[in-house]
Design a protein around this motif. Sequence first.
Motif, PDB file in Angstrom:
ATOM      1  N   VAL A 244      75.266  92.445 -35.195  1.00  0.00           N
ATOM      2  CA  VAL A 244      74.128  91.603 -34.808  1.00  0.00           C
ATOM      3  C   VAL A 244      74.095  91.400 -33.298  1.00  0.00           C
ATOM      4  CG1 VAL A 244      73.178  89.271 -34.963  1.00  0.00           C
ATOM      5  CG2 VAL A 244      73.935  90.437 -37.037  1.00  0.00           C
ATOM      6  N   SER A 245      75.251  91.095 -32.710  1.00  0.00           N
ATOM      7  CA  SER A 245      75.288  90.868 -31.260  1.00  0.00           C
ATOM      8  C   SER A 245      75.003  92.151 -30.484  1.00  0.00           C
ATOM      9  CB  SER A 245      76.648  90.292 -30.856  1.00  0.00           C
ATOM     10  OG  SER A 245      77.693  91.194 -31.157  1.00  0.00           O
ATOM     11  N   MET A 246      75.433  93.292 -31.001  1.00  0.00           N
ATOM     12  CA  MET A 246      75.147  94.558 -30.324  1.00  0.00           C
ATOM     13  C   MET A 246      73.668  94.913 -30.404  1.00  0.00           C
ATOM     14  SD  MET A 246      77.788  95.629 -28.799  1.00  0.00           S
ATOM     15  CE  MET A 246      77.099  97.222 -28.363  1.00  0.00           C
ATOM     16  N   ILE A 247      73.025  94.612 -31.533  1.00  0.00           N
ATOM     17  CA  ILE A 247      71.581  94.844 -31.642  1.00  0.00           C
ATOM     18  C   ILE A 247      70.841  94.016 -30.594  1.00  0.00           C
ATOM     19  CG2 ILE A 247      69.569  94.455 -33.124  1.00  0.00           C
ATOM     20  CD1 ILE A 247      71.342  95.157 -35.523  1.00  0.00           C
ATOM     21  N   ASN A 248      71.262  92.765 -30.421  1.00  0.00           N
ATOM     22  CA  ASN A 248      70.621  91.919 -29.415  1.00  0.00           C
ATOM     23  C   ASN A 248      70.841  92.472 -28.011  1.00  0.00           C
ATOM     24  OD1 ASN A 248      68.975  89.756 -30.029  1.00  0.00           O
ATOM     25  ND2 ASN A 248      70.361  88.261 -29.120  1.00  0.00           N
ATOM     26  N   PHE A 249      72.041  93.002 -27.748  1.00  0.00           N
ATOM     27  CA  PHE A 249      72.313  93.576 -26.431  1.00  0.00           C
ATOM     28  C   PHE A 249      71.431  94.799 -26.170  1.00  0.00           C
ATOM     29  CE2 PHE A 249      75.007  96.576 -23.880  1.00  0.00           C
ATOM     30  CZ  PHE A 249      74.811  95.940 -22.673  1.00  0.00           C
ATOM     31  N   ILE A 250      71.293  95.654 -27.154  1.00  0.00           N
ATOM     32  CA  ILE A 250      70.439  96.843 -27.006  1.00  0.00           C
ATOM     33  C   ILE A 250      68.986  96.420 -26.778  1.00  0.00           C
ATOM     34  CG2 ILE A 250      69.540  98.876 -28.208  1.00  0.00           C
ATOM     35  CD1 ILE A 250      72.283  99.053 -29.615  1.00  0.00           C
ATOM     36  N   LEU A 251      68.534  95.395 -27.500  1.00  0.00           N
ATOM     37  CA  LEU A 251      67.165  94.919 -27.310  1.00  0.00           C
ATOM     38  C   LEU A 251      66.962  94.360 -25.904  1.00  0.00           C
ATOM     39  CD1 LEU A 251      64.434  94.420 -28.666  1.00  0.00           C
ATOM     40  CD2 LEU A 251      65.279  92.198 -29.414  1.00  0.00           C
ATOM     41  N   SER A 252      67.981  93.696 -25.360  1.00  0.00           N
ATOM     42  CA  SER A 252      67.861  93.181 -23.997  1.00  0.00           C
ATOM     43  C   SER A 252      67.806  94.312 -22.973  1.00  0.00           C
ATOM     44  CB  SER A 252      69.038  92.243 -23.684  1.00  0.00           C
ATOM     45  OG  SER A 252      70.266  92.954 -23.622  1.00  0.00           O
ATOM     46  N   LEU A 253      68.492  95.428 -23.243  1.00  0.00           N
ATOM     47  CA  LEU A 253      68.387  96.593 -22.357  1.00  0.00           C
ATOM     48  C   LEU A 253      66.976  97.176 -22.382  1.00  0.00           C
ATOM     49  CD1 LEU A 253      71.778  98.454 -23.046  1.00  0.00           C
ATOM     50  CD2 LEU A 253      71.197  96.969 -21.114  1.00  0.00           C
ATOM     51  N   VAL A 254      66.360  97.195 -23.550  1.00  0.00           N
ATOM     52  CA  VAL A 254      64.958  97.638 -23.646  1.00  0.00           C
ATOM     53  C   VAL A 254      64.058  96.713 -22.833  1.00  0.00           C
ATOM     54  CG1 VAL A 254      63.028  98.018 -25.229  1.00  0.00           C
ATOM     55  CG2 VAL A 254      65.348  98.697 -25.909  1.00  0.00           C
ATOM     56  N   LEU A 255      64.314  95.415 -22.931  1.00  0.00           N
ATOM     57  CA  LEU A 255      63.558  94.433 -22.151  1.00  0.00           C
ATOM     58  C   LEU A 255      63.715  94.704 -20.659  1.00  0.00           C
ATOM     59  CD1 LEU A 255      62.070  91.556 -22.703  1.00  0.00           C
ATOM     60  CD2 LEU A 255      64.234  90.613 -21.909  1.00  0.00           C
ATOM     61  N   TRP A 256      64.937  95.009 -20.237  1.00  0.00           N
ATOM     62  CA  TRP A 256      65.212  95.315 -18.829  1.00  0.00           C
ATOM     63  C   TRP A 256      64.464  96.563 -18.395  1.00  0.00           C
ATOM     64  CZ3 TRP A 256      70.520  97.375 -16.764  1.00  0.00           C
ATOM     65  CH2 TRP A 256      70.524  97.328 -15.373  1.00  0.00           C
ATOM     66  N   GLY A 257      64.434  97.577 -19.254  1.00  0.00           N
ATOM     67  CA  GLY A 257      63.745  98.813 -18.916  1.00  0.00           C
ATOM     68  C   GLY A 257      62.247  98.631 -18.758  1.00  0.00           C
ATOM     69  N   GLU A 258      61.647  97.696 -19.494  1.00  0.00           N
ATOM     70  CA  GLU A 258      60.203  97.475 -19.422  1.00  0.00           C
ATOM     71  C   GLU A 258      59.812  96.406 -18.409  1.00  0.00           C
ATOM     72  OE1 GLU A 258      58.737  96.648 -23.288  1.00  0.00           O
ATOM     73  OE2 GLU A 258      59.331  98.589 -24.136  1.00  0.00           O
ATOM     74  N   PHE A 259      60.781  95.828 -17.740  1.00  0.00           N
ATOM     75  CA  PHE A 259      60.492  94.753 -16.789  1.00  0.00           C
ATOM     76  C   PHE A 259      59.846  95.319 -15.530  1.00  0.00           C
ATOM     77  CE2 PHE A 259      61.672  91.878 -13.314  1.00  0.00           C
ATOM     78  CZ  PHE A 259      61.228  90.673 -13.820  1.00  0.00           C
ATOM     79  N   ASP A 260      58.802  94.661 -15.040  1.00  0.00           N
ATOM     80  CA  ASP A 260      58.087  95.068 -13.835  1.00  0.00           C
ATOM     81  C   ASP A 260      58.594  94.229 -12.667  1.00  0.00           C
ATOM     82  OD1 ASP A 260      56.377  95.912 -11.867  1.00  0.00           O
ATOM     83  OD2 ASP A 260      54.568  95.038 -12.750  1.00  0.00           O
ATOM     84  N   SER A 261      59.392  94.824 -11.799  1.00  0.00           N
ATOM     85  CA  SER A 261      60.027  94.066 -10.714  1.00  0.00           C
ATOM     86  C   SER A 261      59.054  93.709  -9.597  1.00  0.00           C
ATOM     87  CB  SER A 261      61.189  94.870 -10.125  1.00  0.00           C
ATOM     88  OG  SER A 261      60.733  96.112  -9.617  1.00  0.00           O
ATOM     89  N   SER A 262      57.845  94.266  -9.591  1.00  0.00           N
ATOM     90  CA  SER A 262      56.886  93.978  -8.524  1.00  0.00           C
ATOM     91  C   SER A 262      56.000  92.777  -8.814  1.00  0.00           C
ATOM     92  CB  SER A 262      56.000  95.209  -8.282  1.00  0.00           C
ATOM     93  OG  SER A 262      55.229  95.506  -9.431  1.00  0.00           O
ATOM     94  N   SER A 263      56.103  92.202  -9.999  1.00  0.00           N
ATOM     95  CA  SER A 263      55.232  91.103 -10.389  1.00  0.00           C
ATOM     96  C   SER A 263      55.902  89.771 -10.100  1.00  0.00           C
ATOM     97  CB  SER A 263      54.900  91.206 -11.882  1.00  0.00           C
ATOM     98  OG  SER A 263      54.171  90.072 -12.312  1.00  0.00           O
TER      99      SER A 263
END
Length: 484
Positions: free
Chosen positions: A37-56
């Motif tokens: 469960v904790s690893m699934i959450n970590f992987i999901l947070s990496l996806v969130l990081w990948g889709e984050f727009d740093s210019s906004s």
Amino acid sequence: MLSALLLIPILGSLVLLPMSGESPASVTRMKKTALVVSMINFILSLVLWGEFDSSSVQYQFVQEFNSLSFCHLNLGIDGISLYFVLLTTLITPICILSNWDNIKFGMKYFLIAFLLMETLLIAVFVVLDLMLFYIFFESVLIPMFLVVGIWGGSVTRIRASFLLFLYTLAGSLFMLLAIMVIYYNIGSTDFAALSLSEMTLDGQKILWLAFFLSFAVKTPLFPFHMWLPRAHAEAPLAGSILLAGLFLKLRTYGYIRILIGFMPDATSYFSPLVQTIAVVTLIYSSLATMRQVDFKALVAYSSISHMAIVVLGLFSNTIVGIEGAIALSIAHGVISPAMFTLVGGVLYDRFHTRVIRYYRGLTVYMPVFAIVFFLTTAFNMAVPLSLNWIGEALSLAGIFQKTPIIGVLGASSIVLSACYSIFLFNRLAFGAYSQYLSFTNDITRREFMVMLPLLLVAVIFGILPNVIFSDLHVAVSDLIYATP
């Protein structure tokens, strides 16, 4: 996506709840479930990081749950909160792995406590409402109080758990009163409404002091620091990792989001006071660290001095200082857990004593441990090529730009941290093998795999710090230059 990060650990807790049995097979099944469960959450947070727009400059992945008249749950992240969310999802599976074999009773409830704490910690970093921030900020204390009090290391664990709970709760009462005053005058505790409202300087001063007192107890700053070494020393290894890696970061986030973000005039007014308190805390805690005979207490006191440097960087009112303070918070969030894993996990599990004087010459039987311990100690001293060095150098550079005297006094941490870190490593690793210790094996594969991601984060981001700063820069610049 943010709601999924909050719900997955809760769903994992619900899956664990009906599981029963104290047989090795049942306990192993519970641990594997919590780890997955904790690893699934970590992987999901990496996806969130990948889709984050740093210019906004806006909050991203915003979700609103306003179906109930009394509950307005708004979620969102920016460049500042992103890395604290990533740190939370990274540390949680490490906590579960760190106490894989040495919790002898109540494993199911131990795992549920950590999954619930993951949800509560993520919620602190993603909620966009001041009242909800307070609720989640304080809710984390309840499972940690139980973890220290039930699964702590000695008979004094009850006293340590009550010190943790009462110290931090007492300080938070002032924050609650301040939030009630804000709601009475503005009519809302939503971050967007607060950022658009105008408060007089005198009003900001009173509210600022209430919030600062709460955060100072939790940072902790001198003289409110006595609960932290006791809690660290008595907590199980996973509890120490969570306290060092994440609990202390709640205060960093609170300073940035509330004091600097919503009360900039009062922050500028009180900055000399905060800088003085931080320097006193840094020097006092560093000198106290040298006097410790318990190696978990030693690492705990060193955490206080590192967080004092973070406070100096935050209240430098410069982009360089604030970005350095956030980087140092992230670095401390991985290196301090690594230190606790080595001394409070590897050594304590083998020899069942935390007294430094009983140890000497561990390199004889534990050469791999000695190498890993050397790297961790070097990173804790903030040597170049580590994220700790980047964060500490920028924090001190930021405060030196504004107040050179405070910067020089803060730079004393470079020498003081080297003193206690080298002493600890030299005492444990070198010399003839201690007559008080029996033969032992080197670190296991599980212990090494717990350490590896923590060291990799410190090294990779130490070599490539712009990965972090590119996401932070827009948010920090907007924090300083766009606040009303």
